[in-house]
Design a protein around this motif. Structure first.
Motif, mmCIF file in Angstrom:
data_model
loop_
_atom_site.group_PDB
_atom_site.id
_atom_site.type_symbol
_atom_site.label_atom_id
_atom_site.label_comp_id
_atom_site.label_asym_id
_atom_site.label_seq_id
_atom_site.Cartn_x
_atom_site.Cartn_y
_atom_site.Cartn_z
ATOM 1 N N CYS A 11 -2.320 9.970 -9.854
ATOM 2 C CA CYS A 11 -3.650 9.462 -9.504
ATOM 3 C C CYS A 11 -3.547 8.264 -8.572
ATOM 4 N N ARG A 12 -2.587 7.391 -8.811
ATOM 5 C CA ARG A 12 -2.398 6.214 -7.969
ATOM 6 C C ARG A 12 -2.041 6.624 -6.539
ATOM 7 N N LYS A 13 -1.174 7.632 -6.410
ATOM 8 C CA LYS A 13 -0.804 8.115 -5.076
ATOM 9 C C LYS A 13 -1.998 8.742 -4.373
ATOM 10 N N ASN A 14 -2.786 9.530 -5.110
ATOM 11 C CA ASN A 14 -3.980 10.143 -4.530
ATOM 12 C C ASN A 14 -4.987 9.087 -4.102
ATOM 13 N N LEU A 15 -5.151 8.059 -4.909
ATOM 14 C CA LEU A 15 -6.082 6.977 -4.574
ATOM 15 C C LEU A 15 -5.607 6.217 -3.343
ATOM 16 N N ALA A 16 -4.311 5.949 -3.257
ATOM 17 C CA ALA A 16 -3.770 5.240 -2.090
ATOM 18 C C ALA A 16 -3.956 6.067 -0.820
ATOM 19 N N LYS A 17 -3.727 7.357 -0.923
ATOM 20 C CA LYS A 17 -3.899 8.237 0.240
ATOM 21 C C LYS A 17 -5.361 8.281 0.672
ATOM 22 N N GLU A 19 -6.982 6.925 4.250
ATOM 23 C CA GLU A 19 -7.797 7.791 5.109
ATOM 24 C C GLU A 19 -9.181 7.194 5.339
ATOM 25 N N TYR A 20 -9.782 6.651 4.293
ATOM 26 C CA TYR A 20 -11.089 6.011 4.405
ATOM 27 C C TYR A 20 -10.998 4.825 5.363
ATOM 28 N N SER A 21 -9.980 4.013 5.203
ATOM 29 C CA SER A 21 -9.797 2.848 6.063
ATOM 30 C C SER A 21 -9.628 3.254 7.522
ATOM 31 N N ASP A 22 -8.866 4.305 7.769
ATOM 32 C CA ASP A 22 -8.673 4.800 9.143
ATOM 33 C C ASP A 22 -9.993 5.264 9.751
ATOM 34 N N THR A 60 -24.754 -1.610 11.064
ATOM 35 C CA THR A 60 -25.219 -0.228 10.931
ATOM 36 C C THR A 60 -24.486 0.474 9.800
ATOM 37 N N LEU A 61 -23.173 0.242 9.720
ATOM 38 C CA LEU A 61 -22.393 0.843 8.631
ATOM 39 C C LEU A 61 -22.882 0.330 7.283
ATOM 40 N N GLU A 62 -23.116 -0.984 7.192
ATOM 41 C CA GLU A 62 -23.584 -1.566 5.933
ATOM 42 C C GLU A 62 -24.953 -1.021 5.554
ATOM 43 N N ALA A 63 -25.821 -0.811 6.560
ATOM 44 C CA ALA A 63 -27.151 -0.257 6.289
ATOM 45 C C ALA A 63 -27.053 1.145 5.707
ATOM 46 N N GLU A 64 -26.014 1.866 6.082
ATOM 47 C CA GLU A 64 -25.792 3.221 5.560
ATOM 48 C C GLU A 64 -25.004 3.212 4.251
ATOM 49 N N GLY A 65 -24.643 2.028 3.771
ATOM 50 C CA GLY A 65 -23.893 1.926 2.523
ATOM 51 C C GLY A 65 -22.402 2.135 2.694
ATOM 52 N N ILE A 66 -21.931 2.072 3.930
ATOM 53 C CA ILE A 66 -20.507 2.253 4.204
ATOM 54 C C ILE A 66 -19.883 0.873 4.266
ATOM 55 N N LYS A 67 -18.912 0.649 3.399
ATOM 56 C CA LYS A 67 -18.294 -0.665 3.258
ATOM 57 C C LYS A 67 -16.814 -0.579 3.620
ATOM 58 N N PRO A 68 -16.199 -1.737 3.917
ATOM 59 C CA PRO A 68 -14.747 -1.735 4.140
ATOM 60 C C PRO A 68 -14.022 -1.266 2.881
ATOM 61 N N VAL A 69 -12.852 -0.719 3.066
ATOM 62 C CA VAL A 69 -12.099 -0.147 1.948
ATOM 63 C C VAL A 69 -11.816 -1.197 0.873
ATOM 64 N N THR A 70 -11.630 -2.456 1.268
ATOM 65 C CA THR A 70 -11.363 -3.492 0.270
ATOM 66 C C THR A 70 -12.550 -3.664 -0.664
ATOM 67 N N HIS A 71 -13.771 -3.570 -0.124
ATOM 68 C CA HIS A 71 -14.960 -3.676 -0.967
ATOM 69 C C HIS A 71 -15.075 -2.473 -1.898
ATOM 70 N N VAL A 72 -14.795 -1.306 -1.376
ATOM 71 C CA VAL A 72 -14.885 -0.087 -2.184
ATOM 72 C C VAL A 72 -13.892 -0.152 -3.338
ATOM 73 N N LEU A 73 -12.657 -0.561 -3.048
ATOM 74 C CA LEU A 73 -11.644 -0.644 -4.094
ATOM 75 C C LEU A 73 -11.972 -1.734 -5.105
ATOM 76 N N TYR A 74 -12.516 -2.856 -4.630
ATOM 77 C CA TYR A 74 -12.899 -3.940 -5.537
ATOM 78 C C TYR A 74 -13.969 -3.452 -6.513
ATOM 79 N N GLU A 75 -14.994 -2.776 -5.978
ATOM 80 C CA GLU A 75 -16.063 -2.271 -6.837
ATOM 81 C C GLU A 75 -15.555 -1.211 -7.804
ATOM 82 N N LEU A 76 -14.639 -0.390 -7.341
ATOM 83 C CA LEU A 76 -14.039 0.616 -8.212
ATOM 84 C C LEU A 76 -13.307 -0.058 -9.372
ATOM 85 N N GLY A 77 -12.524 -1.089 -9.065
ATOM 86 C CA GLY A 77 -11.809 -1.816 -10.111
ATOM 87 C C GLY A 77 -12.762 -2.513 -11.063
#
Length: 131
Positions: free
Chosen positions: A29-35, A39-42, A56-73
């Motif tokens: 799972c950790r490897k899948n999450l890292a991959k 890909e999301y970051s790219d 525009t990205l923020e208005a669409e709810g698209i956040k940097p990968v660090t924010h996504v991972l932080y919220e996931l944690g």
């Protein structure tokens, strides 16, 4: 009737095997999450490089990968803090560990800051031994 030593050892081996299988599952799972995060970051960076404004990205709810991972944690920790159906006795804590825990700042509810937005300390550090 009490279990024989052989039965106890076999039961312990089964538990060790279950732990090892669980660890392998976590590693996968950790490897899948890292991959997926890479890909999301790219893709996120590609959108920015193509000239799409971050607002525009923020208005669409698209956040940097660090924010996504932080919220996931944060969500994971919140779900992990929910009590299970089993009730376990509370561990006995010594007074020193309680004092150390109380002195630690709580991070829940504090906004997340991107490392790139953090301001470095520019004030000189005072050496109190020289005064």
């Amino acid at each position: 009737m009490a279990k024989s030593l052989t039965e106890q050892l076999e039961e312990l081996k089964r538990k060790v095997n279950a732990i090892e299988a669980g660890r392998k599952g976590v590693d996968k799972c950790r490897k899948n999450l890292a991959k997926a995060a890479a890909e999301y970051s790219d893709e996120y960076q590609k959108l920015i490089n193509d000239g799409l404004p971050i607002s525009t990205l923020e208005a669409e709810g698209i956040k940097p990968v660090t924010h996504v991972l932080y919220e996931l944690g944060r969500d994971f920790r919140r779900n992990n803090d929910k009590p299970d159906d089993k009730t376990e006795p509370a561990p006995v804590e010594d007074q020193q560990s309680v004092i150390v825990e109380d002195s630690q700042p709580e991070t829940d509810g504090q906004p997340y800051a991107e490392p790139s937005t953090m301001i470095p300390q520019t004030a000189e550090e005072t050496n109190w031994n020289q005064q």
